[in-house]
Design a protein around this motif. Structure first.
Motif, PDB file in Angstrom:
ATOM      1  N   LYS A 698       0.818  -1.205   0.000  1.00 46.04           N
ATOM      2  CA  LYS A 698       0.000   0.000   0.000  1.00 46.04           C
ATOM      3  C   LYS A 698       0.856   1.261   0.000  1.00 46.04           C
ATOM      4  O   LYS A 698       1.557   1.544   0.969  1.00 46.04           O
ATOM      5  N   LEU A 703      -6.039  10.643   1.309  1.00 42.59           N
ATOM      6  CA  LEU A 703      -6.828  10.587   2.544  1.00 42.59           C
ATOM      7  C   LEU A 703      -5.975  10.267   3.763  1.00 42.59           C
ATOM      8  O   LEU A 703      -6.347  10.575   4.893  1.00 42.59           O
ATOM      9  N   ASP A 704      -4.835   9.612   3.535  1.00 40.28           N
ATOM     10  CA  ASP A 704      -3.997   9.191   4.660  1.00 40.28           C
ATOM     11  C   ASP A 704      -3.015  10.267   5.097  1.00 40.28           C
ATOM     12  O   ASP A 704      -2.286  10.073   6.061  1.00 40.28           O
ATOM     13  N   GLU A 759      -0.193  -2.544  13.109  1.00 33.40           N
ATOM     14  CA  GLU A 759       0.068  -3.775  13.834  1.00 33.40           C
ATOM     15  C   GLU A 759       1.416  -3.733  14.571  1.00 33.40           C
ATOM     16  O   GLU A 759       1.539  -4.214  15.702  1.00 33.40           O
TER      17      GLU A 759
ATOM     18  N   ILE B 184     -11.051  -1.693   9.767  1.00 34.33           N
ATOM     19  CA  ILE B 184      -9.619  -1.381   9.796  1.00 34.33           C
ATOM     20  C   ILE B 184      -8.998  -2.003   8.559  1.00 34.33           C
ATOM     21  O   ILE B 184      -9.114  -3.211   8.326  1.00 34.33           O
ATOM     22  N   GLN B 186      -5.499  -1.456   5.547  1.00 33.37           N
ATOM     23  CA  GLN B 186      -4.095  -1.064   5.566  1.00 33.37           C
ATOM     24  C   GLN B 186      -3.921   0.441   5.361  1.00 33.37           C
ATOM     25  O   GLN B 186      -2.880   0.987   5.620  1.00 33.37           O
ATOM     26  N   ARG B 187      -4.963   1.091   4.833  1.00 38.32           N
ATOM     27  CA  ARG B 187      -4.961   2.538   4.733  1.00 38.32           C
ATOM     28  C   ARG B 187      -6.424   2.962   4.662  1.00 38.32           C
ATOM     29  O   ARG B 187      -7.315   2.129   4.741  1.00 38.32           O
ATOM     30  N   LYS B 188      -6.670   4.277   4.500  1.00 39.80           N
ATOM     31  CA  LYS B 188      -8.048   4.738   4.672  1.00 39.80           C
ATOM     32  C   LYS B 188      -8.955   4.396   3.496  1.00 39.80           C
ATOM     33  O   LYS B 188     -10.151   4.238   3.682  1.00 39.80           O
ATOM     34  N   ALA B 189      -8.427   4.355   2.304  1.00 37.02           N
ATOM     35  CA  ALA B 189      -9.280   4.051   1.155  1.00 37.02           C
ATOM     36  C   ALA B 189      -8.620   2.974   0.312  1.00 37.02           C
ATOM     37  O   ALA B 189      -7.418   2.750   0.418  1.00 37.02           O
ATOM     38  N   LEU B 190      -9.425   2.324  -0.531  1.00 39.59           N
ATOM     39  CA  LEU B 190      -8.893   1.309  -1.430  1.00 39.59           C
ATOM     40  C   LEU B 190      -8.107   0.250  -0.676  1.00 39.59           C
ATOM     41  O   LEU B 190      -6.978  -0.063  -1.013  1.00 39.59           O
ATOM     42  N   ALA B 191      -8.716  -0.248   0.382  1.00 39.81           N
ATOM     43  CA  ALA B 191      -8.020  -1.266   1.170  1.00 39.81           C
ATOM     44  C   ALA B 191      -9.014  -2.339   1.589  1.00 39.81           C
ATOM     45  O   ALA B 191     -10.156  -2.040   1.935  1.00 39.81           O
ATOM     46  N   ILE B 192      -8.547  -3.580   1.548  1.00 41.75           N
ATOM     47  CA  ILE B 192      -9.379  -4.689   2.004  1.00 41.75           C
ATOM     48  C   ILE B 192      -9.354  -4.705   3.529  1.00 41.75           C
ATOM     49  O   ILE B 192      -8.331  -4.445   4.140  1.00 41.75           O
ATOM     50  N   LYS B 194      -8.933  -5.627   7.236  1.00 38.45           N
ATOM     51  CA  LYS B 194      -8.274  -6.600   8.109  1.00 38.45           C
ATOM     52  C   LYS B 194      -9.337  -7.187   9.025  1.00 38.45           C
ATOM     53  O   LYS B 194      -9.306  -8.345   9.395  1.00 38.45           O
ATOM     54  N   ILE B 260      -1.277 -12.192   4.826  1.00 35.87           N
ATOM     55  CA  ILE B 260      -0.309 -11.151   4.514  1.00 35.87           C
ATOM     56  C   ILE B 260      -0.749  -9.784   5.034  1.00 35.87           C
ATOM     57  O   ILE B 260       0.056  -8.911   5.302  1.00 35.87           O
ATOM     58  N   ARG B 261      -2.066  -9.606   5.221  1.00 38.28           N
ATOM     59  CA  ARG B 261      -2.544  -8.289   5.647  1.00 38.28           C
ATOM     60  C   ARG B 261      -2.500  -8.110   7.149  1.00 38.28           C
ATOM     61  O   ARG B 261      -2.480  -6.999   7.647  1.00 38.28           O
ATOM     62  N   SER B 262      -2.534  -9.200   7.884  1.00 37.93           N
ATOM     63  CA  SER B 262      -2.592  -9.077   9.330  1.00 37.93           C
ATOM     64  C   SER B 262      -2.325 -10.433   9.981  1.00 37.93           C
ATOM     65  O   SER B 262      -2.459 -11.465   9.338  1.00 37.93           O
ATOM     66  N   THR B 263      -1.979 -10.380  11.270  1.00 36.24           N
ATOM     67  CA  THR B 263      -1.812 -11.638  11.992  1.00 36.24           C
ATOM     68  C   THR B 263      -3.126 -12.027  12.657  1.00 36.24           C
ATOM     69  O   THR B 263      -4.027 -11.210  12.830  1.00 36.24           O
ATOM     70  N   VAL B 270      -8.080  -6.635  17.932  1.00 39.37           N
ATOM     71  CA  VAL B 270      -8.674  -5.347  17.558  1.00 39.37           C
ATOM     72  C   VAL B 270     -10.135  -5.483  17.124  1.00 39.37           C
ATOM     73  O   VAL B 270     -10.820  -4.479  17.007  1.00 39.37           O
TER      74      VAL B 270
END
Lengths: 769, 288
Positions: A698, A703-704, A759, B184, B186-192, B194, B260-263, B270
């Protein structure tokens, strides 16, 4: 102060209209009849010998014209690094080798009538590998009995390939150990940075063809057309005379295109088939098989006396240069040379480190060029030191940073993979950067605010100061050629390589200011090795400073010729004449337009071509300076870091074009924030890239981002054109330490491993509970 | 991309005929935001593709007495722009707003989001807490399933090879409940996501929860309801202590995996925090 009419104006980019109206300006906006499409077969193994390559099935597919692999190409050791000659990077690469050294290394290339056939053929090539033990951790590279990644006999220029060492240095000034032992306050830590990619909008792409004289023409998205010409010529045993490299508009480089990555393959295809050939990297290939940023592990130790005066600084670097050493030693040297002189009061300094091979993809040049990693460690250590002393971190920096008229022993000790050049800082606006930045940011007020907000959030502020350089002194040369047409307009021929930076416009402004007419009267040509004079290319923050000097000199010479013609016309001494807005005036106020001068010198009297060429070689690398301030909010339960406010004050001397300078600051800053908070290429235990795509790697969106304020701090660099220094890189170095220091201020936790993903911060918070 | 045969019927019956005829061989295209990428990558190479986009009978959004009915071809942008849904189910609007970027939201559909059956699909948890039902149709007839019965596992639904999702309906939440969607990425937009959460809660006059529904995405093979936490919250006011206890309980109700995106651990711990974040936002809106 001399009044200037063009320099200091935000002139619109000369190529802007063509770019935004979608004119055919990029490498790929160009297609030739009979063009072959190339696809590369990449290694699926991290470290292996190739026992056999079977292309039987692939060759029989319809439309396949050529398959290249180690068995049918010249074997010449070279470096892909586009650097001056002789390159400071090791000769450890081959067009194709009998060995592969990372998942994504080159194995073979197919050229076909169309892309689909080329890909199908690539999939049909059978490779028999003999797997070798691989190294994925840089610490393991120098262990006894570690596998040797470069065991080829032709390798040259690596420090100790038998121990996977590309570079090693131990530089000592004074006695660091003793000084640290005696210091009242000490700070120490180890900071780690990650693999990251440049992510240019336009991936690497090359189109080659033979011209009507059977010369090889290479149309390439490159930062270094002249180095590309020289390296292609040597690799393919073709006289330089027979090679022409054209650099069209480039969709972003950031260091990644200071490399010769595809030119050799396309050129071979064109030479063998006499047909045009094209290769473009896919986004995945760009992530894995182009170039990355050097991951580093940097230990810093600082010692200060009771008043906060730095006594000793030590920086220990372990840099991972992946499977090939391109830019390995020079990036590593810069980690020290662009950071340690900032605190020149410390009399005991040690810079020591190793650059090692591993079986991972290949870092190369990346905006910041090692300084980014160095500043993360150094500026975070400074905040640790300030915390131990109970001192405002801003004050600690003020006590210690370099100032105008001062020097540092590092300048002469550390250069581009070798000794550097002694220099005194002749312009330094760092004091004012700190002063103006802290006021705009409201540093003192914000530091008084409570850190905790409710039960689940914390806010903090952090800062850092930075320097970089402008050009590589006594190494790199730039030249310019300026020619007047009879209508009083000019052609400016540049080797300087505009890769989207706006350098064409900036360099035209320097010429326009010098001669005395508007920028719009210039047509800029960059770059074509058949027509452009030599220039090292777009790297090392050189273009405005160094190429600008060449343009300035050429323009001065042209101005002299114009005035000479006008002097003949008016029957006066040329020195009594002035040029303003393209019109020559004598003392009586009589006017003579450049058009009249042009027609006269082309056709009417004393005929001569008004033109000049000039070269520049810099004697110093004047540093731009910057101070960064950030406020962040951290969600303590999820670890999410939100940058709220970011203030950058930056001294680049005189900004030739303030809007383009601002663009460079903003671009490098956002690049740095993404690197600090999000970007990271991950690998499996077998060295396979896990996220070579935009779904899982990413880069940040608007926006970030925090609110960003940029404060230009003007100084006058006496060696630069119109007082200018360069500004392309410096600000990428700020976000890592600035955001880490803000997180430290908010939570008391020093984030020592980048990026600071939610994380990772969350884990650090939990450990601290 | 491999060659394929494309069918673009205008009538639902024709589409169902085609599905029956090409039983099991056909890929269905609604917005194409997922299918086309997979086809380009070569991950799927269908012989035939059924394009639903011309079937007007699948493109509707209506309110009948107390029920809201959404056609599967309604795009995320249409959800965002619907006065009805903004009024009745802001959480569904919030969820659709976090999906992709403008281009994706203009093409991507609610039906596609459901049939894709990604555990991280952002439109799905709101439909869980809204107690949505899915109507499935084939030449053999129609059946109506509660949304939780529609999913088998990651990427798997109960749709038979000859069946289409033809409608999604749920009762208008009455009276207006407390509701939110949180995510939540990986960023504010365009993110799958977690992890994501949809919340619906009705309170009495003293502010005590009378009924609560919580659904979470990306923390189990399918979207899951946090039933024990829902029960716990009933009869309680959302004080800091109650929210803390409810957050902790949610962590025990999810079965995330690491990728890959999170544990696994981060997702678990969270997931409960989304309750705190969402309720804090609701309270902020209420107070000002």
């Amino acid at each position: 102060m001399v009044s200037r009419t063009v320099v200091g104006q935000s002139v619109d980019k000369l190529d802007g209209p063509a770019l935004v109206t979608g004119q055919a300006v990029y490498t790929d906006d160009f297609s030739l009849p009979g063009m072959l499409f190339g696809k590369i077969l990449w290694s699926s193994r991290a470290h292996a010998r190739i026992r056999a390559i079977d292309t039987f099935a692939a060759e029989r597919l319809p439309g396949i014209r050529l398959i290249l692999h180690h068995g049918n190409v010249p074997r010449v050791a070279y470096t892909t690094a586009g650097q001056g000659f002789p390159e400071p990077s090791p000769y450890d690469s081959f067009i194709f080798d009998r060995k592969v050294r990372f998942v994504g290394d080159r194995v073979a290339a197919v050229f076909a009538d169309n892309l689909i056939a080329a890909q199908e053929a690539v999939d049909l090539i059978r490779v028999e590998y003999e797997d070798l033990p691989a190294i994925f951790q840089p610490e393991e590279a120098t262990q006894p009995n570690a596998p040797i990644i470069h065991d080829e006999e032709e390798i040259r220029g690596a420090f100790d390939p038998g121990h996977n060492l590309v570079s090693h240095l131990d530089l000592k000034i004074g006695d660091v150990e003793q000084s640290l032992a005696q210091a009242t306050y000490q700070a120490e830590g180890t900071w780690i940075t990650q693999f990251a990619q440049h992510v240019p909008m336009e991936t690497h792409i090359v189109i080659t063809y033979l011209d009507e004289w059977s010369r090889l023409v290479v149309r390439s998205s490159t930062q270094v057309p002249f180095h590309a010409r020289r390296i292609i010529s040597r690799l393919l045993d073709l006289p330089i005379q027979k090679v022409r490299v054209i650099k069209p508009r480039v969709g972003g480089g950031f260091g990644g295109k200071q490399e010769i990555l595809l030119e050799d393959l396309c050129a071979l295809a064109t030479l063998r088939t006499r047909r045009p050939a094209r290769i473009e990297l896919s986004r995945k290939e760009e992530f894995v098989s182009a170039r990355l940023m050097h991951p580093m592990k940097i230990q810093v130790r600082l010692g200060a006396d009771s008043g906060g005066q730095l006594q000793a600084m030590e920086m220990r670097v372990l840099a991972n240069t992946g499977a090939y050493g391109t830019h390995g030693s020079t990036v590593f040297f810069n980690t020290g040379s662009k950071t340690l002189p900032l605190y020149n009061k410390a009399s005991h300094v040690r810079f020591v480190g190793d650059v090692v091979y591993t079986n991972l993809p290949v870092p190369g040049a990346y905006r910041g060029y090692g300084a980014t990693e160095g500043y993360f460690a150094l500026e975070c250590a400074m905040d640790q030191l300030a915390a131990k002393m109970g001192m405002d971190p801003l004050l600690l920096r003020r006590k210690n940073h370099i100032r105008e008229g001062e020097t540092s022993p590092i300048f002469i000790k550390l250069g581009e993979g070798r000794e550097g050049v002694d220099q005194t800082v002749q312009s330094c606006g760092l004091d004012r950067c700190i002063e103006l930045g802290m006021k705009a940011f409201k540093w003192d007020e914000k530091r008084k605010n409570p850190r905790r907000i409710g039960s689940d959030r914390a806010r903090g502020v952090g800062m850092s100061i930075l320097m970089q350089g402008s050009s590589i002194p006594r190494v790199d040369m730039a030249a310019a050629n300026l020619r007047m047409a009879e209508d009083g307009s000019f052609h400016l021929f540049l080797g300087a390589t505009d890769i989207g930076t706006g350098s064409d416009t900036i360099l035209a402004q320097i010429a326009a200011e010098t001669i005395g007419l508007p920028t719009q009267r210039f047509t800029v040509h960059s770059s074509d090795t058949d027509f452009s004079p030599f220039d090292k290319g777009a790297y090392a923050s050189s273009t405005t400073y160094l190429s600008g000097q060449a343009v300035y000199k050429a323009a001065l010479a042209v101005r002299k010729q114009i005035l000479g013609v006008a002097g003949l016309w008016f029957h006066v001494e040329p020195s009594t004449l002035e040029i303003c807005q393209g019109v020559v005036f004598n003392r009586q106020g009589a006017r003579l337009t450049l058009e009249e001068i042009g027609y006269r010198s082309y056709y009417l009297a004393d005929q001569q071509q008004i033109e000049a060429s000039a070269s520049a070689l810099s004697q110093a690398s004047p540093p731009p300076f910057s101070a960064h301030f950030a406020e962040v909010e951290i969600d303590l339960e999820t670890g999410i870091v939100r940058p709220l406010d970011y203030v950058v004050a930056v001294d680049c001397g005189v900004a030739i074009n303030p809007e383009l300078a601002r663009g460079q600051v903003l671009g490098s800053l956002i690049n740095g924030i993404g690197f600090a908070l999000s970007e990271e290429l991950l690998f499996s235990s077998r060295g396979v890239a896990l996220n070579p795509n935009f779904l899982d790697y990413k880069i940040l969106t608007s926006l970030d981002l925090p609110r960003i304020e940029i404060i230009p701090v003007e100084t006058n660099e006496p060696t630069g054109p119109y007082g200018a220094k360069s500004i392309g890189e410096i600000c990428i170095n700020g976000p890592l330490p600035t955001l880490a220091n803000a997180i430290f201020d908010a939570t008391g936790i020093q984030m020592k491993e980048a990026p600071f993903t939610a994380e990772r911060v969350w884990r650090a918070l939990k450990r601290n509970e | 991309m491999k060659d394929f045969q494309l069918f673009s019927p205008t009538e639902l019956e024709e589409a169902l005929d085609l599905l029956t005829r090409h039983c099991g061989q056909m890929r269905i295209l609604a917005g194409g935001t997922d299918l086309l990428i997979r086809m380009r990558d070569g991950q799927v190479q269908p012989e035939t593709v059924l394009d639903l986009t011309r079937i007007s009978a699948l493109h509707f959004l209506r309110q009948d007495s107390n029920a809201i009915e959404i056609g599967p071809l309604i795009t995320h942008t249409e959800v965002l722009c619907s006065p009805l849904l903004n009024q009745e189910t802001p959480l569904l609007v919030q969820a659709c707003r976090t999906i992709g970027g403008w281009q994706i939201r203009n093409r991507g559909t609610i039906g596609g989001n459901l049939c894709n059956a990604s555990p991280a699909g952002d439109a799905v948890p709101p439909l869980y807490v809204l107690a949505a039902e899915c109507t499935l149709a084939s030449r053999r007839g129609r059946r109506v399933l509660p949304i939780q019965a529609f999913f088998h596992g990651p990427g798997q639904t109960v749709l038979a090879p000859d069946e289409l999702l033809v409608g999604i309906q749920f009762p208008s939440p009455q009276p207006t409940p407390l509701q939110f969607f949180e995510k939540i990425g990986q960023r504010k937009a365009l993110a799958i996501s977690k992890v994501n959460m949809a919340f619906l809660g009705w309170t009495d006059q003293e502010g005590r929860f009378q009924k609560v529904r919580i659904a979470l995405g990306a923390v189990a093979p399918t979207v899951v309801r946090a039933v024990r936490t829902e029960d716990y919250l009933v009869g309680k006011r959302p004080t800091a202590d109650v929210i803390q206890a409810a957050s902790d309980m949610i962590e025990t109700e999810v079965q995330p995996i690491g990728d890959i995106r999170s544990t696994e651990q981060y997702r678990r711990e969270v997931s409960g925090e989304l309750l705190r974040l969402g309720l804090a936002k609701c309270q902020k809106e209420e107070h000002g």
